[in-house]
Design a protein around this motif. Structure first.
Motif, PDB file in Angstrom:
ATOM      1  N   PHE A 120       0.853  -1.193  -0.017  1.00 49.67           N
ATOM      2  CA  PHE A 120       0.123   0.057   0.095  1.00 49.67           C
ATOM      3  C   PHE A 120       0.826   1.204  -0.100  1.00 49.67           C
ATOM      4  CE2 PHE A 120      -2.786  -3.189   1.833  1.00 49.67           C
ATOM      5  CZ  PHE A 120      -3.683  -3.300   0.941  1.00 49.67           C
ATOM      6  N   ASP A 121       2.015   1.129  -0.461  1.00 49.55           N
ATOM      7  CA  ASP A 121       3.049   2.541  -0.297  1.00 49.55           C
ATOM      8  C   ASP A 121       2.411   3.526  -1.299  1.00 49.55           C
ATOM      9  OD1 ASP A 121       4.889   4.107  -0.925  1.00 49.55           O
ATOM     10  OD2 ASP A 121       6.704   2.709  -1.548  1.00 49.55           O
ATOM     11  N   PRO A 122       2.030   4.701  -0.956  1.00 45.34           N
ATOM     12  CA  PRO A 122       1.492   5.681  -1.708  1.00 45.34           C
ATOM     13  C   PRO A 122       2.329   5.885  -2.954  1.00 45.34           C
ATOM     14  CG  PRO A 122       1.457   6.244   0.641  1.00 45.34           C
ATOM     15  CD  PRO A 122       2.230   5.041   0.278  1.00 45.34           C
ATOM     16  N   GLU A 123       3.587   5.772  -3.000  1.00 46.19           N
ATOM     17  CA  GLU A 123       4.484   5.964  -4.057  1.00 46.19           C
ATOM     18  C   GLU A 123       4.190   5.227  -5.271  1.00 46.19           C
ATOM     19  OE1 GLU A 123       9.039   6.072  -5.642  1.00 46.19           O
ATOM     20  OE2 GLU A 123       8.582   5.939  -3.499  1.00 46.19           O
ATOM     21  N   LEU A 124       3.563   3.754  -5.039  1.00 45.43           N
ATOM     22  CA  LEU A 124       3.173   2.946  -6.119  1.00 45.43           C
ATOM     23  C   LEU A 124       1.908   3.145  -6.308  1.00 45.43           C
ATOM     24  CD1 LEU A 124       5.595  -0.423  -4.577  1.00 45.43           C
ATOM     25  CD2 LEU A 124       5.743   1.161  -6.649  1.00 45.43           C
TER      26      LEU A 124
END
Length: 201
Positions: free
Chosen positions: A149-153
């Protein structure tokens, strides 16, 4: 068997041709010659893993350091999953880009994932079983885990309920943290390194 490259460099999706009759259906699930011709490098399975997951289970994002590296051929042999790959290779023309494929037992569709590319999936049904054919044997301490759930991804899991994650995946670091630690493969190393069996022990 139809093999198509995706928006992530080197990642291919295979779709078999089903032959139905009164007994059911038949299809080729894996063809080394066709896959190698499409991806432009050898793929010799050294290990097979199987996972069985409850609905809403999320596994990933996982990869392996290079070396030793590990290419994967992933299919769903029971149930259905939303499969996501993401390019983690530093310097790749598609770094950070992802591709989504729905894998089902009925379709027989599979995904070839080259070394250095991250992988995960969300189980869409109970008792979903995923098969992984691996180019290298498991080497303890070489796995890379990244927060799914990394916002960058910004990966489109689209889970209708709170997903079930392992403690390891729940605590996984961000892409930026893994990159800063120097754990990610470089595009040149992953894309050009010859695939042999001698360095897989």
């Amino acid at each position: 068997m139809q093999i198509e490259e995706t928006a992530v460099a080197g990642v291919h999706v295979t779709t078999p041709r089903h032959l139905p009759d009164e007994r059911g259906t038949f299809h080729e699930g894996f063809r080394t010659d066709l896959l190698e011709a499409a991806v432009g490098r050898p793929f010799v399975p050294r290990q097979q893993n199987l996972s069985v997951s409850r609905r809403h289970t999320l596994r990933g994002i996982h990869s392996v350091t290079v070396p030793p590296g590990q290419a994967k051929y992933v299919s769903c042999v029971r149930g259905a999953v939303r499969d996501i790959v993401v390019d983690l290779r530093i310097g790749s023309p598609t770094f950070g880009r992802h591709h989504v494929t729905e894998l089902t037992a009925e379709s027989g569709r599979a995904v070839y994932i080259p070394e250095g590319v991250g992988h995960g999936f969300l189980a869409l049904t109970d008792d979903s079983c995923v098969s992984y054919l691996l180019s290298g044997l498991h080497v303890p301490g070489t796995q890379i885990d990244i927060d799914p759930f990394d916002p960058e991804l910004a990966l489109p899991w689209d889970c209708p309920a709170p997903p079930l994650l392992s403690p390891k995946d729940t605590a996984a670091p961000s892409l930026a943290q893994v990159r800063a630690a120097g754990a990610l493969a470089r595009w040149d190393d992953a894309a050009r390194r010859p695939v042999t069996t001698g360095d897989r022990a």
